[in-house]
Design a protein around this motif. Structure first.
Motif, mmCIF file in Angstrom:
data_model
loop_
_atom_site.group_PDB
_atom_site.id
_atom_site.type_symbol
_atom_site.label_atom_id
_atom_site.label_comp_id
_atom_site.label_asym_id
_atom_site.label_seq_id
_atom_site.Cartn_x
_atom_site.Cartn_y
_atom_site.Cartn_z
ATOM 1 N N GLU A 45 45.085 72.538 17.542
ATOM 2 C CA GLU A 45 45.977 73.676 17.795
ATOM 3 C C GLU A 45 45.365 74.621 18.817
ATOM 4 O O GLU A 45 46.044 75.099 19.735
ATOM 5 C CB GLU A 45 46.279 74.434 16.495
ATOM 6 C CG GLU A 45 47.142 73.668 15.506
ATOM 7 C CD GLU A 45 46.334 72.696 14.656
ATOM 8 O OE1 GLU A 45 45.086 72.592 14.859
ATOM 9 O OE2 GLU A 45 46.940 72.020 13.801
ATOM 10 N N PHE A 46 44.073 74.899 18.660
ATOM 11 C CA PHE A 46 43.370 75.767 19.612
ATOM 12 C C PHE A 46 43.392 75.152 20.999
ATOM 13 O O PHE A 46 43.564 75.856 22.001
ATOM 14 C CB PHE A 46 41.926 75.982 19.152
ATOM 15 C CG PHE A 46 41.098 76.797 20.115
ATOM 16 C CD1 PHE A 46 41.145 78.177 20.085
ATOM 17 C CD2 PHE A 46 40.275 76.167 21.052
ATOM 18 C CE1 PHE A 46 40.383 78.934 20.977
ATOM 19 C CE2 PHE A 46 39.517 76.909 21.942
ATOM 20 C CZ PHE A 46 39.572 78.301 21.901
ATOM 21 N N HIS A 47 43.220 73.838 21.077
ATOM 22 C CA HIS A 47 43.203 73.141 22.360
ATOM 23 C C HIS A 47 44.534 73.311 23.086
ATOM 24 O O HIS A 47 44.561 73.634 24.278
ATOM 25 C CB HIS A 47 42.913 71.654 22.134
ATOM 26 C CG HIS A 47 42.961 70.828 23.380
ATOM 27 N ND1 HIS A 47 41.931 70.800 24.292
ATOM 28 C CD2 HIS A 47 43.932 70.024 23.883
ATOM 29 C CE1 HIS A 47 42.258 70.001 25.304
ATOM 30 N NE2 HIS A 47 43.472 69.512 25.073
ATOM 31 N N GLU A 48 45.630 73.102 22.376
ATOM 32 C CA GLU A 48 46.943 73.152 23.026
ATOM 33 C C GLU A 48 47.363 74.585 23.345
ATOM 34 O O GLU A 48 47.865 74.862 24.444
ATOM 35 C CB GLU A 48 47.983 72.459 22.147
ATOM 36 C CG GLU A 48 47.704 70.959 22.008
ATOM 37 C CD GLU A 48 48.848 70.218 21.344
ATOM 38 O OE1 GLU A 48 49.879 70.850 21.025
ATOM 39 O OE2 GLU A 48 48.726 69.002 21.140
ATOM 40 N N ILE A 49 47.162 75.500 22.408
ATOM 41 C CA ILE A 49 47.512 76.900 22.663
ATOM 42 C C ILE A 49 46.576 77.496 23.712
ATOM 43 O O ILE A 49 47.006 78.201 24.619
ATOM 44 C CB ILE A 49 47.457 77.720 21.362
ATOM 45 C CG1 ILE A 49 48.521 77.218 20.376
ATOM 46 C CG2 ILE A 49 47.669 79.204 21.651
ATOM 47 C CD1 ILE A 49 48.441 77.866 19.008
ATOM 48 N N GLY A 50 45.276 77.191 23.579
ATOM 49 C CA GLY A 50 44.294 77.685 24.541
ATOM 50 C C GLY A 50 44.576 77.194 25.946
ATOM 51 O O GLY A 50 44.378 77.916 26.928
ATOM 52 N N GLY A 51 45.046 75.957 26.070
ATOM 53 C CA GLY A 51 45.385 75.414 27.378
ATOM 54 C C GLY A 51 46.491 76.210 28.046
ATOM 55 O O GLY A 51 46.433 76.508 29.248
#
Length: 262
Positions: free
Chosen positions: A30-36
């Protein structure tokens, strides 16, 4: 001075967040996709802050008086924008958490996502190298270290970063992400193409702990996060250092005008 420091801090925060994206399990999926998506937003904001420079260079891009380094910097920024667009599009195609309603060719999307992410890291390094004089001057005014200390410390840190960055290129999937499209094209030309769902190794391999296993979201540790930052940060630093070296070499080779005797 204060405005320059704020810009550097914002750019550094964007760079760190971007680097954390290079392992999807560094924190969580989730962090990866939102952070991206946040990184892309920060990149657009970065360009907004520098809109006057962008507009000014755009008007003078093909003029004879514009220095080559400004043209190169402009091209790098445009390529970075293109990379960000493709990273966002391919990320949406292969999303596993927040954009599940949008589908696409997962294999092609993953291949494009890895390639443009790796290419963006190269461009970030070149971008830093082109602006290194400004960065160094700003930090020199902040730290005010004696030259006898600053110079050897800088050389030692540079050597450490270059060595670690070189090792990181070999031990991470960075080079695979850059070359996989060529491998796929070659295989396609030979009639051997078979793109599997996890082609390219996945973002969790060869990073952080060096085992290639990739930890789950529940096993995230500060050491793992630091490993991702140092691994991919050092790779970007290698390209930054090479950019500075090339620019310095070209300046030394530039012919100097010598005054003729009357």
């Amino acid at each position: 001075m204060r405005k320059n420091v704020i810009r550097i801090i914002l750019d550094a925060a964007m760079a760190v967040l971007l680097i954390l994206m290079y392992k999807k399990t560094a924190v969580s999926m989730e962090f990866h996709e939102i952070g991206g998506l946040v990184v892309i937003g920060m990149f657009l904001f970065h360009n907004l802050l520098n809109r006057k420079w962008i507009v000014g260079i755009s008007k003078r891009l093909f003029g004879r008086k514009l220095a080559t380094r400004f043209r190169v910097s402009y091209v790098v920024d445009v390529l970075l924008l293109i990379c960000m667009v493709f990273i966002a599009m391919s990320g949406i195609m292969i999303s596993k958490t927040i954009l599940l309603g949008i589908s696409g060719n997962v294999a092609v999307g993953r291949l494009a996502h890895y390639f443009f992410s790796a290419f963006a890291l190269v461009l970030v390094g070149v971008h830093i190298g082109l602006h290194w004089s400004f960065i160094r001057t700003t930090f020199a005014k902040m730290l005010r270290l004696p030259r006898a200390v600053a110079r050897p410390l800088g050389i030692a840190l540079l050597a450490l970063v270059l060595i670690y960055g070189g090792v990181s290129m070999v031990t991470s999937n960075f080079t695979n992400w850059l070359t996989d499209p060529l491998t796929v094209l070659a295989a396609s030309a030979d009639g051997l193409l078979e793109i599997e769902g996890e082609h390219g190794g996945g973002q969790g391999k060869g990073v952080g702990d060096g085992t290639g296993s990739g930890n789950g979201a529940g096993e995230t540790s500060p050491a793992q996060v630091l490993g991702v930052i140092t691994t991919y940060g050092s790779i970007a630093a290698v390209f930054a250092a090479l950019t500075v070296l090339v620019e310095t070499t070209l300046k030394k080779k530039r012919p100097r005008l010598v005054a003729q005797p009357a």
